[in-house]
Design an enzyme around this catalytic site. Structure first.
Site, PDB file in Angstrom:
ATOM      1  N   ASP A 149       0.866  -1.183   0.000  1.00 45.86           N
ATOM      2  CA  ASP A 149       0.000   0.000   0.000  1.00 45.86           C
ATOM      3  C   ASP A 149       0.900   1.229   0.000  1.00 45.86           C
ATOM      4  O   ASP A 149       1.337   1.676  -1.062  1.00 45.86           O
ATOM      5  CB  ASP A 149      -0.920  -0.081   1.225  1.00 45.86           C
ATOM      6  N   ARG A 165     -11.137 -12.288   6.324  1.00 44.87           N
ATOM      7  CA  ARG A 165      -9.944 -12.949   5.781  1.00 44.87           C
ATOM      8  C   ARG A 165     -10.298 -14.239   5.054  1.00 44.87           C
ATOM      9  O   ARG A 165      -9.568 -14.692   4.176  1.00 44.87           O
ATOM     10  CB  ARG A 165      -8.969 -13.298   6.909  1.00 44.87           C
TER      11      ARG A 165
HETATM   12  P1  IMP Z   1       1.813  -0.417   3.807  1.00 47.47           P
HETATM   13  O1  IMP Z   1       2.852  -0.437   4.888  1.00 47.47           O
HETATM   14  O2  IMP Z   1       1.079   0.872   3.771  1.00 47.47           O
HETATM   15  O3  IMP Z   1       2.347  -0.805   2.451  1.00 47.47           O
HETATM   16  O4  IMP Z   1       0.688  -1.413   4.234  1.00 47.47           O
HETATM   17  C1  IMP Z   1       0.794  -2.745   4.156  1.00 47.47           C
HETATM   18  C2  IMP Z   1      -0.182  -3.388   5.122  1.00 47.47           C
HETATM   19  O5  IMP Z   1      -1.362  -2.589   5.322  1.00 47.47           O
HETATM   20  C3  IMP Z   1      -0.659  -4.681   4.535  1.00 47.47           C
HETATM   21  O6  IMP Z   1       0.163  -5.747   4.922  1.00 47.47           O
HETATM   22  C4  IMP Z   1      -2.057  -4.790   5.084  1.00 47.47           C
HETATM   23  O7  IMP Z   1      -2.029  -5.430   6.325  1.00 47.47           O
HETATM   24  C5  IMP Z   1      -2.523  -3.377   5.301  1.00 47.47           C
HETATM   25  N1  IMP Z   1      -3.393  -2.899   4.195  1.00 47.47           N
HETATM   26  C6  IMP Z   1      -3.128  -1.914   3.316  1.00 47.47           C
HETATM   27  N2  IMP Z   1      -4.142  -1.759   2.447  1.00 47.47           N
HETATM   28  C7  IMP Z   1      -5.052  -2.679   2.783  1.00 47.47           C
HETATM   29  C8  IMP Z   1      -6.346  -3.037   2.228  1.00 47.47           C
HETATM   30  O8  IMP Z   1      -6.845  -2.487   1.242  1.00 47.47           O
HETATM   31  N3  IMP Z   1      -7.008  -4.053   2.854  1.00 47.47           N
HETATM   32  C9  IMP Z   1      -6.505  -4.718   3.928  1.00 47.47           C
HETATM   33  N4  IMP Z   1      -5.316  -4.430   4.465  1.00 47.47           N
HETATM   34  C10 IMP Z   1      -4.589  -3.418   3.898  1.00 47.47           C
END
Ligand code: IMP
Ligand code: MG
Length: 182
Positions: free
Chosen positions: A107, A169
């Site tokens: 993300d 999930r």
């Molecule tokens: P990042 O550190 O922002 O890249 O986020 C990664 C983590 O955020 C993932 O491993 C997910 O646990 C959570 N996450 C980000 N976007 C989503 C989504 O659309 N649905 C569910 N979990 C998400």
């Protein structure tokens, strides 16, 4: 969280179980081909990786071990990340091993960047990354995963391991979380 039965029924399926199966098959074949002669340690990022990990390792016709790590930043809300906490107590000795970090979704990129940093200090021979999903237009850090299943629009998604408040999930497909739920 209380999402009514009607809302659950009307969830928009973004990626069907069939499409996930086909893509995970292809990713397994690609990864096995890339690692010929190099046994792999798949490091799954709890908890979102679990369904993807279970499917992918069964498509990897390759010597593979599994390790698990915990990294959590989302605490209850769909879009506001908190501080990232990494727990690596469950990891085996990774010296000289080829690591493939497996996460459900890329993300902002904060989680995977931090995990690559964390695992790179453990004497591994190589560290690469694999995510099932990558959100378009959300990245805050420059990071390119080595293997990406699907690029998706900037929507909060659930299913196939991904949760909202630890729900959903178990869904066999990826669905968009209805606005009313977040
Ligand atoms: P990042 O550190 O922002 O890249 O986020 C990664 C983590 O955020 C993932 O491993 C997910 O646990 C959570 N996450 C980000 N976007 C989503 C989504 O659309 N649905 C569910 N979990 C998400
Ligand atoms: Mg996660």
């Amino acid at each position: 969280m209380c999402l009514s039965w009607e809302s659950r029924q009307s969830m928009e399926v973004l990626i069907s179980a069939e499409r996930i199966r086909e893509r995970v098959d292809a990713m397994g074949a690609e990864i096995a081909a890339d690692y010929v002669g190099r046994p792999l340690v798949v490091v799954g990022v709890l908890t979102g990786c679990l369904v993807f990990l279970a499917d992918l390792i069964r498509r990897l016709n390759h010597p593979t071990q599994i390790a698990l790590i915990q990294a959590s930043s989302y605490r209850g809300t769909a879009t506001t990340p908190g501080e990232l906490i990494v727990k690596g107590e469950m990891l085996p000795d990774l010296h000289g091993r080829h690591l493939l970090i497996l996460d459900d979704i890329l993300d902002t990129g904060q989680t995977i960047t931090k995990l690559v940093e964390y695992l790179s200090t453990r004497g591994a021979a190589s560290v690469r990354t694999c995510v099932l999903l990558q959100k378009i237009g959300r990245q805050q850090v420059e990071f390119q995963a080595d293997y990406v299943g699907f690029a998706i629009p900037d929507k909060f998604v659930v299913g196939y391991g991904l949760d909202f408040n630890d729900e959903f999930r178990h869904l066999p497909f990826i669905a968009v979380l209805p606005d009313s739920a977040s």
